[in-house]
Scaffold this active site. Structure first.
Site, PDB file in Angstrom:
ATOM      1  N   GLU A  47      -8.827   3.631  -8.816  1.00 33.54           N
ATOM      2  CA  GLU A  47      -7.689   4.531  -8.605  1.00 33.54           C
ATOM      3  C   GLU A  47      -6.749   4.358  -9.803  1.00 33.54           C
ATOM      4  OE1 GLU A  47      -4.733   3.357  -5.654  1.00 33.54           O
ATOM      5  OE2 GLU A  47      -4.255   5.448  -5.282  1.00 33.54           O
TER       6      GLU A  47
ATOM      7  N   LYS B 262      12.276  -1.425   4.065  1.00 31.76           N
ATOM      8  CA  LYS B 262      12.265  -2.118   2.776  1.00 31.76           C
ATOM      9  C   LYS B 262      11.684  -1.199   1.705  1.00 31.76           C
ATOM     10  CE  LYS B 262       9.295  -4.670   0.705  1.00 31.76           C
ATOM     11  NZ  LYS B 262       9.587  -4.256  -0.672  1.00 31.76           N
TER      12      LYS B 262
ATOM     13  N   CYS C  51      -0.811   9.223  -4.098  1.00 27.55           N
ATOM     14  CA  CYS C  51      -1.984   8.689  -3.391  1.00 27.55           C
ATOM     15  C   CYS C  51      -3.043   9.775  -3.236  1.00 27.55           C
ATOM     16  CB  CYS C  51      -1.573   8.122  -2.041  1.00 27.55           C
ATOM     17  SG  CYS C  51      -0.644   9.281  -1.025  1.00 27.55           S
TER      18      CYS C  51
ATOM     19  N   GLU D 152      -0.989   3.158   5.373  1.00 27.08           N
ATOM     20  CA  GLU D 152      -1.353   4.288   4.509  1.00 27.08           C
ATOM     21  C   GLU D 152      -1.580   3.710   3.123  1.00 27.08           C
ATOM     22  OE1 GLU D 152      -2.115   7.164   5.299  1.00 27.08           O
ATOM     23  OE2 GLU D 152      -1.109   7.624   7.197  1.00 27.08           O
TER      24      GLU D 152
HETATM   25  P1  NAD Z   1       2.182  -2.097  -3.353  1.00 25.25           P
HETATM   26  O1  NAD Z   1       1.171  -2.358  -2.310  1.00 25.25           O
HETATM   27  O2  NAD Z   1       2.247  -2.993  -4.521  1.00 25.25           O
HETATM   28  O3  NAD Z   1       3.658  -2.116  -2.722  1.00 25.25           O
HETATM   29  C1  NAD Z   1       4.015  -1.303  -1.638  1.00 25.25           C
HETATM   30  C2  NAD Z   1       5.185  -1.946  -0.912  1.00 25.25           C
HETATM   31  O4  NAD Z   1       4.759  -3.168  -0.332  1.00 25.25           O
HETATM   32  C3  NAD Z   1       6.369  -2.301  -1.799  1.00 25.25           C
HETATM   33  O5  NAD Z   1       7.568  -2.055  -1.090  1.00 25.25           O
HETATM   34  C4  NAD Z   1       6.165  -3.781  -2.042  1.00 25.25           C
HETATM   35  O6  NAD Z   1       7.362  -4.458  -2.360  1.00 25.25           O
HETATM   36  C5  NAD Z   1       5.623  -4.242  -0.709  1.00 25.25           C
HETATM   37  N1  NAD Z   1       4.827  -5.459  -0.735  1.00 25.25           N
HETATM   38  C6  NAD Z   1       4.197  -6.040  -1.791  1.00 25.25           C
HETATM   39  N2  NAD Z   1       3.539  -7.145  -1.387  1.00 25.25           N
HETATM   40  C7  NAD Z   1       3.760  -7.276  -0.055  1.00 25.25           C
HETATM   41  C8  NAD Z   1       3.309  -8.202   0.938  1.00 25.25           C
HETATM   42  N3  NAD Z   1       2.514  -9.228   0.639  1.00 25.25           N
HETATM   43  N4  NAD Z   1       3.707  -8.007   2.211  1.00 25.25           N
HETATM   44  C9  NAD Z   1       4.483  -6.952   2.545  1.00 25.25           C
HETATM   45  N5  NAD Z   1       4.939  -6.050   1.650  1.00 25.25           N
HETATM   46  C10 NAD Z   1       4.579  -6.206   0.365  1.00 25.25           C
HETATM   47  O7  NAD Z   1       1.971  -0.588  -3.789  1.00 25.25           O
HETATM   48  P2  NAD Z   1       2.735   0.228  -4.929  1.00 25.25           P
HETATM   49  O8  NAD Z   1       2.225  -0.217  -6.258  1.00 25.25           O
HETATM   50  O9  NAD Z   1       4.195   0.180  -4.672  1.00 25.25           O
HETATM   51  O10 NAD Z   1       2.225   1.711  -4.613  1.00 25.25           O
HETATM   52  C11 NAD Z   1       1.056   2.253  -5.142  1.00 25.25           C
HETATM   53  C12 NAD Z   1      -0.058   2.261  -4.129  1.00 25.25           C
HETATM   54  O11 NAD Z   1       0.380   2.899  -2.925  1.00 25.25           O
HETATM   55  C13 NAD Z   1      -1.274   3.082  -4.568  1.00 25.25           C
HETATM   56  O12 NAD Z   1      -2.453   2.397  -4.231  1.00 25.25           O
HETATM   57  C14 NAD Z   1      -1.182   4.362  -3.752  1.00 25.25           C
HETATM   58  O13 NAD Z   1      -2.390   5.051  -3.559  1.00 25.25           O
HETATM   59  C15 NAD Z   1      -0.595   3.859  -2.487  1.00 25.25           C
HETATM   60  N6  NAD Z   1       0.059   4.942  -1.760  1.00 25.25           N
HETATM   61  C16 NAD Z   1      -0.500   5.371  -0.583  1.00 25.25           C
HETATM   62  C17 NAD Z   1       0.074   6.434   0.099  1.00 25.25           C
HETATM   63  C18 NAD Z   1      -0.507   6.927   1.388  1.00 25.25           C
HETATM   64  O14 NAD Z   1       0.200   7.612   2.136  1.00 25.25           O
HETATM   65  N7  NAD Z   1      -1.748   6.644   1.710  1.00 25.25           N
HETATM   66  C19 NAD Z   1       1.209   7.049  -0.416  1.00 25.25           C
HETATM   67  C20 NAD Z   1       1.733   6.592  -1.619  1.00 25.25           C
HETATM   68  C21 NAD Z   1       1.156   5.523  -2.271  1.00 25.25           C
END
Ligand code: NAD
Length: 475
Positions: A376, A172, A279, A245
């Site tokens: 962040e 997804k 990230c 992650e």
């Molecule tokens: P997010 O948590 O809002 O969304 C991530 C994914 O999860 C999306 O596909 C979203 O549709 C889905 N999602 C949202 N709510 C959900 C739920 N309740 N259950 C299951 N899936 C759900 O994050 P974002 O805004 O898309 O990304 C930014 C964040 O991601 C930042 O905090 C960043 O640091 C982190 N990030 C971490 C890494 C890593 O490898 N550690 C890499 C990239 C980004």
């Protein structure tokens, strides 16, 4: 425009799936619609999970060489259509086209590198009486959930190891950037058995449906810490395996012996690449007082001279913030810095007009407890923090609920390693940043995650151990 930029469909059981509802994908540089992605219904999700379940026994029994070839083929598809993928990437993600090309190339290479990895077998005991060995068998149906900042790379971190180890997948992408993955799966349909690689797109309801689905055995999630906690809670019902992650607030510690001119570009890149939406971007930069003014001036000069613009326009070095929600968040952080009379060395003025553009912004030595240090940013806002004693810098760097990455900058590698060893993070880079490879385990400490991606450890998270013990004497 050619069909590559239109007619987006999900891939379920090896076939196209559309449906009646769609979500509009917005170009963050123009705020116009790039394309419409299907909004997966519950029935369609059930169909995707069922297809993956049906495909699992056959796929796990498929010889590893064939699975290697299938994973490598996904990389070939990206390479064969690299220019179209890069353009589509810039349209939906915003990153300037050269950076988009890099991500497509990198993901293609990543697939080919993971395709060559071996799944180890451990011999625990081999005596005259008994042989005991541990194999690593696939878990079943994996749900891969990815964010919008590196929508192709981070997806490949899940697709390649999941399929190589014999699992089937329901991926997804983020609702903000689903198009590249929908295209990849579409082009892969003829090369993989139906049901092995499914891609579904949809809005906010889809993630919770997927993680709660009883047909899912493992969730590999990349995203924010808040969502990660929710995913873990949901996973507990079926005792699904999880790899999380999550967010980070990485500190760079710059020691007084660095050559300021030599490190300025690298440090600038570590904070602002992809407009800070990484990230593992440097999100707090601790600089020794002896070099603070010189390095701050060098970084401010680079930030003020950086051209922020539409990624498809010649000369744009940095793109917009990827989506409105994040744009509002970053604007709010800058407004808070201004309201607290913090000094900005660069940026800070948000341009009028279309597009989620934010200039590269540098904050001069804000208090440690200010929001711009503690939160962040996930955008182009960098606090520079002055320190006089390295012990104090380590303490401040570690006083953080996240523990994803960090970096140490010094002319003395041994001194840098001593500092690195004391940082409470999953990765520490010395005199570089962002070096993440298929063979380097990548793990978040503290609230930055659970489990590992990449490296042997990461590969094995898509498997469960199976120990086979055998007495050698005939029964
Ligand atoms: P997010 O948590 O809002 O969304 C991530 C994914 O999860 C999306 O596909 C979203 O549709 C889905 N999602 C949202 N709510 C959900 C739920 N309740 N259950 C299951 N899936 C759900 O994050 P974002 O805004 O898309 O990304 C930014 C964040 O991601 C930042 O905090 C960043 O640091 C982190 N990030 C971490 C890494 C890593 O490898 N550690 C890499 C990239 C980004």
């Amino acid at each position: 425009m050619s069909d590559f930029f239109d007619n987006f469909s999900m891939t379920i059981d090896g076939a196209a799936a559309t449906g009646t509802e769609t979500i509009a994908v917005i170009n963050p540089a123009t705020e116009t619609v790039v394309g419409l992605a299907p909004d997966c219904s519950r029935e369609q999700l059930d169909a995707a999970v069922s297809a993956a379940r049906r495909a699992f026994p056959g796929w796990r029994a498929t010889p590893i060489e064939e699975r290697r070839a299938a994973v490598a083929k996904l990389g070939d598809i990206l390479k064969e259509h690299a220019e179209d993928f890069a353009r589509l990437f810039t349209l939906e993600q915003g990153r300037p086209i050269d950076g988009a090309r890099m991500e497509i190339d990198y993901a293609a290479w990543w697939a080919s590198a993971v395709a060559k990895m071996d799944i180890p077998v451990t011999i625990n005991e081999d005596t005259d009486q008994r042989r005991s060995e541990t194999r690593h068998v696939p878990i079943g149906v994996v749900a891969g959930i990815v964010p919008w900042n590196f929508p192709v790379n981070l997806a490949m971190w899940k697709i390649a190891p999941a399929l190589l180890t014999g699992n089937t997948l329901v991926l997804k992408p983020s609702p903000f950037t689903p198009l590249t993955m929908l295209k990849l799966a579409e082009l892969a349909r003829e090369h993989l058995p139906p049901g092995v690689f499914n891609v579904v797109s949809g809005g906010d309801r889809l993630g919770p449906w997927l993680t709660a689905h009883p047909g899912i055995d493992k969730i590999s999630f990349t995203g924010s810490t808040e969502t990660g906690k929710r995913v873990m809670e949901t996973a507990s019902a079926g005792l699904k395996r999880v790899t999380l992650e999550l967010g980070g607030n990485d500190a760079a510690i710059v020691l007084p012996d660095v050559d300021v001119d030599a490190v300025a570009d690298k440090l600038f890149f570590s904070a602002f690449y992809n407009s800070g939406q990484i990230c593992i971007a440097t999100k707090r930069m601790y600089i020794h007082e002896d070099i603070y003014d010189r390095l701050a001036a060098a970084l401010a000069e680079r930030a003020s001279g950086a051209r922020v613009g539409d990624g498809l326009e010649q000369g744009s070095m940095f793109g917009p913030i990827q989506n409105r929600q994040q744009y509002e968040r970053v604007k709010d952080l800058i407004a808070d810095a201004k309201a607290n009379d913090l000094t900005l060395l660069a940026g800070g003025d948000i341009p009028e007009g279309k597009g989620y553009f934010i200039p590269l912004t540098i904050v001069d030595n804000p208090p440690e407890n200010s929001r711009v240090v503690q939160e962040e940013a996930f955008g182009p806002v960098l606090p520079l923090l002055r320190f006089s004693d390295v012990e104090e810098a380590i303490e401040r760097a570690n006083a953080c609920e996240y523990g994803l990455g960090g970096s140490v900058w010094s002319a003395d590698p041994e001194a840098a390693v001593k500092v690195a060893e004391r940082l409470e993070t999953g990765t520490v880079w010395i005199n570089e940043s962002f070096y993440v490879m298929p063979w380097t385990p990548f793990a978040g400490h503290k609230l930055s995650g659970l489990g590992v991606e990449n490296g042997n450890e990461g590969l094995l998270e898509f498997t469960i151990p199976q120990t086979i013990s055998m007495v050698k004497a005939a029964a």
